[in-house]
Motif scaffolding. Structure first.
Motif, PDB file in Angstrom:
ATOM      1  N   LEU A  45      10.568  -5.403   7.232  1.00 20.42           N
ATOM      2  CA  LEU A  45      11.074  -4.068   6.957  1.00 20.42           C
ATOM      3  C   LEU A  45       9.908  -3.111   7.115  1.00 20.42           C
ATOM      4  CD1 LEU A  45      13.137  -2.006   5.718  1.00 20.42           C
ATOM      5  CD2 LEU A  45      12.287  -2.731   3.484  1.00 20.42           C
ATOM      6  N   LYS A  46      10.153  -1.992   7.791  1.00 21.54           N
ATOM      7  CA  LYS A  46       9.093  -1.000   7.986  1.00 21.54           C
ATOM      8  C   LYS A  46       9.405   0.236   7.147  1.00 21.54           C
ATOM      9  CE  LYS A  46       7.897  -2.673  12.515  1.00 21.54           C
ATOM     10  NZ  LYS A  46       7.534  -2.382  13.880  1.00 21.54           N
ATOM     11  N   VAL A  47       8.404   0.660   6.357  1.00 15.18           N
ATOM     12  CA  VAL A  47       8.533   1.852   5.518  1.00 15.18           C
ATOM     13  C   VAL A  47       7.431   2.823   5.939  1.00 15.18           C
ATOM     14  CG1 VAL A  47       8.548   2.752   3.168  1.00 15.18           C
ATOM     15  CG2 VAL A  47       9.416   0.448   3.612  1.00 15.18           C
ATOM     16  N   PRO A  48       7.800   3.923   6.621  1.00 16.98           N
ATOM     17  CA  PRO A  48       6.769   4.868   7.084  1.00 16.98           C
ATOM     18  C   PRO A  48       6.268   5.765   5.955  1.00 16.98           C
ATOM     19  CG  PRO A  48       8.941   5.615   7.751  1.00 16.98           C
ATOM     20  CD  PRO A  48       9.127   4.284   7.077  1.00 16.98           C
ATOM     21  N   TYR A  49       4.999   6.181   6.079  1.00 10.98           N
ATOM     22  CA  TYR A  49       4.409   7.137   5.137  1.00 10.98           C
ATOM     23  C   TYR A  49       3.650   8.198   5.939  1.00 10.98           C
ATOM     24  CZ  TYR A  49       0.440   3.939   5.770  1.00 10.98           C
ATOM     25  OH  TYR A  49      -0.533   3.137   6.298  1.00 10.98           O
ATOM     26  N   PRO A  50       3.546   9.416   5.398  1.00  9.37           N
ATOM     27  CA  PRO A  50       2.961  10.528   6.144  1.00  9.37           C
ATOM     28  C   PRO A  50       1.427  10.570   6.084  1.00  9.37           C
ATOM     29  CG  PRO A  50       3.742  11.312   4.054  1.00  9.37           C
ATOM     30  CD  PRO A  50       4.122   9.855   4.131  1.00  9.37           C
ATOM     31  N   SER A  68       1.730  -5.523   4.905  1.00 12.60           N
ATOM     32  CA  SER A  68       0.605  -5.142   5.761  1.00 12.60           C
ATOM     33  C   SER A  68       0.791  -3.680   6.174  1.00 12.60           C
ATOM     34  CB  SER A  68       0.522  -6.052   6.990  1.00 12.60           C
ATOM     35  OG  SER A  68       1.686  -5.907   7.782  1.00 12.60           O
ATOM     36  N   GLY A  69      -0.214  -3.135   6.844  1.00 17.01           N
ATOM     37  CA  GLY A  69      -0.134  -1.759   7.314  1.00 17.01           C
ATOM     38  C   GLY A  69      -0.619  -0.743   6.292  1.00 17.01           C
ATOM     39  N   ILE A  70      -1.255  -1.226   5.231  1.00 24.16           N
ATOM     40  CA  ILE A  70      -1.777  -0.351   4.186  1.00 24.16           C
ATOM     41  C   ILE A  70      -3.263  -0.132   4.461  1.00 24.16           C
ATOM     42  CG2 ILE A  70      -2.153  -0.139   1.695  1.00 24.16           C
ATOM     43  CD1 ILE A  70       0.801  -0.147   2.551  1.00 24.16           C
ATOM     44  N   PRO A  71      -3.750   1.110   4.328  1.00 21.49           N
ATOM     45  CA  PRO A  71      -5.192   1.343   4.546  1.00 21.49           C
ATOM     46  C   PRO A  71      -6.052   0.487   3.617  1.00 21.49           C
ATOM     47  CG  PRO A  71      -4.012   3.419   4.368  1.00 21.49           C
ATOM     48  CD  PRO A  71      -3.039   2.337   4.024  1.00 21.49           C
ATOM     49  N   HIS A  72      -7.260   0.201   4.058  1.00 19.68           N
ATOM     50  CA  HIS A  72      -8.159  -0.667   3.298  1.00 19.68           C
ATOM     51  C   HIS A  72      -8.627  -0.031   1.992  1.00 19.68           C
ATOM     52  CE1 HIS A  72      -8.250  -3.643   6.431  1.00 19.68           C
ATOM     53  NE2 HIS A  72      -8.507  -2.708   7.318  1.00 19.68           N
ATOM     54  N   ASN A  73      -8.479   1.298   1.857  1.00 18.85           N
ATOM     55  CA  ASN A  73      -8.918   1.953   0.627  1.00 18.85           C
ATOM     56  C   ASN A  73      -7.880   1.840  -0.483  1.00 18.85           C
ATOM     57  OD1 ASN A  73      -6.916   3.720   1.393  1.00 18.85           O
ATOM     58  ND2 ASN A  73      -8.210   5.528   1.465  1.00 18.85           N
ATOM     59  N   GLU A  91      -3.780   9.338   8.122  1.00 16.71           N
ATOM     60  CA  GLU A  91      -2.920   9.453   9.306  1.00 16.71           C
ATOM     61  C   GLU A  91      -1.584   8.779   9.028  1.00 16.71           C
ATOM     62  OE1 GLU A  91      -4.718   5.719  11.823  1.00 16.71           O
ATOM     63  OE2 GLU A  91      -5.703   7.655  12.010  1.00 16.71           O
ATOM     64  N   ASP A  92      -0.582   9.144   9.835  1.00 14.55           N
ATOM     65  CA  ASP A  92       0.732   8.534   9.675  1.00 14.55           C
ATOM     66  C   ASP A  92       0.614   7.014   9.778  1.00 14.55           C
ATOM     67  OD1 ASP A  92       2.079  10.945   9.427  1.00 14.55           O
ATOM     68  OD2 ASP A  92       2.447  11.127  11.567  1.00 14.55           O
ATOM     69  N   GLY A  93       1.412   6.326   9.022  1.00 16.68           N
ATOM     70  CA  GLY A  93       1.376   4.870   9.078  1.00 16.68           C
ATOM     71  C   GLY A  93       2.699   4.275   8.663  1.00 16.68           C
ATOM     72  N   THR A  94       2.748   2.959   8.717  1.00 17.79           N
ATOM     73  CA  THR A  94       3.947   2.232   8.351  1.00 17.79           C
ATOM     74  C   THR A  94       3.557   0.990   7.565  1.00 17.79           C
ATOM     75  OG1 THR A  94       5.058   2.973  10.360  1.00 17.79           O
ATOM     76  CG2 THR A  94       6.009   1.087   9.234  1.00 17.79           C
ATOM     77  N   ALA A  95       4.108   0.873   6.372  1.00 19.58           N
ATOM     78  CA  ALA A  95       3.927  -0.359   5.602  1.00 19.58           C
ATOM     79  C   ALA A  95       4.955  -1.359   6.113  1.00 19.58           C
ATOM     80  CB  ALA A  95       4.130  -0.085   4.115  1.00 19.58           C
ATOM     81  N   GLU A  96       4.485  -2.540   6.462  1.00 16.54           N
ATOM     82  CA  GLU A  96       5.383  -3.582   6.957  1.00 16.54           C
ATOM     83  C   GLU A  96       5.530  -4.660   5.891  1.00 16.54           C
ATOM     84  OE1 GLU A  96       4.869  -4.993  10.929  1.00 16.54           O
ATOM     85  OE2 GLU A  96       3.940  -3.105  11.544  1.00 16.54           O
ATOM     86  N   ILE A  97       6.758  -4.911   5.526  1.00 11.22           N
ATOM     87  CA  ILE A  97       7.071  -5.903   4.501  1.00 11.22           C
ATOM     88  C   ILE A  97       7.635  -7.120   5.223  1.00 11.22           C
ATOM     89  CG2 ILE A  97       8.416  -6.341   2.423  1.00 11.22           C
ATOM     90  CD1 ILE A  97       8.569  -3.156   2.256  1.00 11.22           C
ATOM     91  N   HIS A  98       6.917  -8.235   5.136  1.00 13.52           N
ATOM     92  CA  HIS A  98       7.299  -9.455   5.862  1.00 13.52           C
ATOM     93  C   HIS A  98       7.936 -10.463   4.913  1.00 13.52           C
ATOM     94  CE1 HIS A  98       4.779  -8.047   9.169  1.00 13.52           C
ATOM     95  NE2 HIS A  98       3.858  -7.793   8.267  1.00 13.52           N
TER      96      HIS A  98
END
Length: 149
Positions: A45-50, A68-73, A91-98
């Motif tokens: 599942l992909k959850v976008p964030y701004p 995955s897809g979460i910044p390292h900070n 920056e825009d990104g997407t959290a991916e839930i596997h």
């Protein structure tokens, strides 16, 4: 006359402080995206964030998942079924839930974010508290000086 001027300054500081704090709280700009999805076996599942925002992503699932897809900070608190992820996004990104399990998983998610323009308003809240405190202190000191012989 000096005492009267100090009282007027104190009242002005209190009014300014309360106004800044009220504006900051009234214009808070957190947005929330919530939902629930069923992720098939080996699906995601992909959850976008701004971009330029503070992000809090909380997840509750019926089966263990990987994110995955979460910044390292980012800060994370999880036990593979319940997740709370907090991070700043530049920056825009997407959290991916596997879902790595061989059965479907139901995911309940809640994404809250505040953009950088509203993050700056937090400083108005701090300024409002400081101005109010200074006004109250000045009023007390001025009143106490007037009461002493």
């Amino acid at each position: 006359m000096k005492r009267r001027a100090e009282i007027i300054i104190a009242i002005t500081l209190i009014i300014l402080g309360v106004s800044l704090a009220a504006y900051s709280l009234a214009s808070a700009n957190f947005r929330t995206i919530s939902g629930n999805e069923i992720i098939p076996p080996e699906g995601n599942l992909k959850v976008p964030y701004p971009a330029d925002s503070q992000v809090i992503l909380s997840l509750n699932t019926t089966e263990p998942i990987n994110v995955s897809g979460i910044p390292h900070n980012g800060e994370s608190d999880n036990d593979s079924v319940n997740y709370v992820l907090c991070f700043f996004s530049s920056e825009d990104g997407t959290a991916e839930i596997h879902n790595d399990a061989n059965i479907s998983a139901t995911v309940f998610y809640n994404l809250e974010y505040s953009t950088s323009s509203s993050v700056g308003k937090e400083f108005l809240l701090i300024g409002g508290v400081v101005f109010t405190a200074l006004g109250v202190i000045l009023a007390i000191v001025t009143y106490a000086k007037g009461r002493s012989p």
